[in-house]
Design a protein around this motif. Structure first.
Motif, short mmCIF file in Angstrom:
data_model
loop_
_atom_site.label_atom_id
_atom_site.label_comp_id
_atom_site.label_asym_id
_atom_site.label_seq_id
_atom_site.Cartn_x
_atom_site.Cartn_y
_atom_site.Cartn_z
N GLY A 10 0.82 -1.20 0.00
CA GLY A 10 0.00 0.00 0.00
C GLY A 10 0.85 1.24 0.00
N GLY A 11 0.38 2.25 -0.69
CA GLY A 11 1.09 3.52 -0.74
C GLY A 11 0.73 4.38 0.44
N GLU A 12 1.34 5.54 0.49
CA GLU A 12 1.00 6.51 1.53
C GLU A 12 0.05 7.54 0.94
OE1 GLU A 12 4.37 7.24 4.76
OE2 GLU A 12 4.85 8.07 2.80
N VAL A 13 -1.01 7.80 1.66
CA VAL A 13 -1.97 8.81 1.24
C VAL A 13 -2.08 9.83 2.36
CG1 VAL A 13 -4.32 9.27 0.46
CG2 VAL A 13 -3.22 7.09 -0.13
N PHE A 14 -1.72 11.07 2.04
CA PHE A 14 -1.77 12.16 3.02
C PHE A 14 -2.99 13.03 2.71
CE2 PHE A 14 2.95 12.69 4.41
CZ PHE A 14 3.06 11.33 4.60
N PHE A 15 -3.76 13.31 3.74
CA PHE A 15 -4.91 14.20 3.63
C PHE A 15 -4.52 15.54 4.23
CE2 PHE A 15 -6.77 10.15 3.06
CZ PHE A 15 -7.96 10.33 2.38
N TYR A 16 -4.72 16.62 3.49
CA TYR A 16 -4.40 17.97 3.97
C TYR A 16 -5.70 18.75 4.11
CZ TYR A 16 0.47 16.92 3.07
OH TYR A 16 1.72 16.35 3.10
N HIS A 17 -6.09 18.98 5.36
CA HIS A 17 -7.31 19.69 5.73
C HIS A 17 -6.96 21.17 5.86
CE1 HIS A 17 -10.97 19.65 8.69
NE2 HIS A 17 -10.99 20.70 7.91
N SER A 111 -2.02 2.65 -4.28
CA SER A 111 -1.04 1.64 -3.92
C SER A 111 0.24 1.75 -4.74
CB SER A 111 -1.63 0.24 -4.05
OG SER A 111 -1.96 -0.02 -5.39
N GLY A 112 0.17 2.35 -5.92
CA GLY A 112 1.32 2.37 -6.81
C GLY A 112 2.17 3.62 -6.78
N MET A 113 1.66 4.69 -6.23
CA MET A 113 2.40 5.95 -6.20
C MET A 113 3.30 6.01 -4.97
SD MET A 113 1.54 8.17 -8.63
CE MET A 113 0.36 8.23 -9.96
N GLU A 114 4.38 6.76 -5.08
CA GLU A 114 5.21 7.04 -3.91
C GLU A 114 4.39 7.78 -2.85
OE1 GLU A 114 8.42 6.30 -3.24
OE2 GLU A 114 8.67 5.24 -5.14
N ARG A 115 3.57 8.71 -3.33
CA ARG A 115 2.74 9.49 -2.41
C ARG A 115 1.51 9.97 -3.15
NH1 ARG A 115 4.85 13.02 1.44
NH2 ARG A 115 5.85 11.10 2.13
N VAL A 116 0.39 9.89 -2.48
CA VAL A 116 -0.84 10.52 -2.94
C VAL A 116 -1.22 11.53 -1.87
CG1 VAL A 116 -3.31 10.20 -3.40
CG2 VAL A 116 -1.66 8.53 -4.27
#
Length: 161
Positions: A10-17, A111-116
């Motif tokens: 799984g990739g990392e997914v960052f949420f920016y509020h 899952s495929g990106m370095e970061r989303v």
């Protein structure tokens, strides 16, 4: 979850509020950091007129630097380190994706990106509700999710899965 997502942890997914800084102030910071990591970035929005507006803003920021970028639809899309688009196609071979204005992100991309990164306006109840649905989709896809907020001033990680 798709087969491609199963193959990777799984990739990392960052949420920016965003509650204090608007998109046009926050995005250049994320883009600069992404380029420092040698990532190619796709910025996916939902409205080409807004993306063209954002393109103009990015030419003005940062004051002491340069963010190489373009809006999709040109003959050199594949060469762009940062490409702004409303299309689902990753025309520049990006390994980082930034979703703005509620743009969709697939399980394979998560899952495929370095970061989303998923950026959303915390002052818009519809955007917050959409981000909550996206968070649930990220967790269901088996990706690590981190929630960043600036409600107390500087950016702080408030939650992770």
């Amino acid at each position: 979850m798709t087969e491609a997502a199963d193959k990777k942890s799984g990739g990392e997914v960052f949420f920016y509020h965003m509650t204090r800084s608007p998109l046009e102030a926050t995005l250049p910071v994320l883009l600069s950091r992404s380029l420092e990591n040698d990532w190619r970035v796709l910025v996916r929005g939902t409205n080409m007129q807004r993306l063209r507006w954002l393109d103009e803003k990015l030419w003005q920021e940062p004051e002491d630097g340069f963010l190489p970028h373009a809006v999709s639809g040109g003959s050199h899309d594949a060469d762009q380190p940062v490409l702004l688009t409303a299309d689902a196609t990753i025309a520049n071979g990006a390994n980082a994706l930034i979703s703005i204005d509620g743009a969709d992100v697939s399980d394979i991309e998560m899952s495929g990106m370095e970061r989303v990164s998923i950026m959303f306006d915390g002052n818009d109840p519809d955007a917050v509700a959409h981000a909550r649905r996206q968070w649930k989709a990220v967790v269901a896809a088996g990706c690590a999710a981190k929630y960043w907020s600036q409600e107390n001033g500087p950016w702080e990680m408030k939650a992770q899965s």
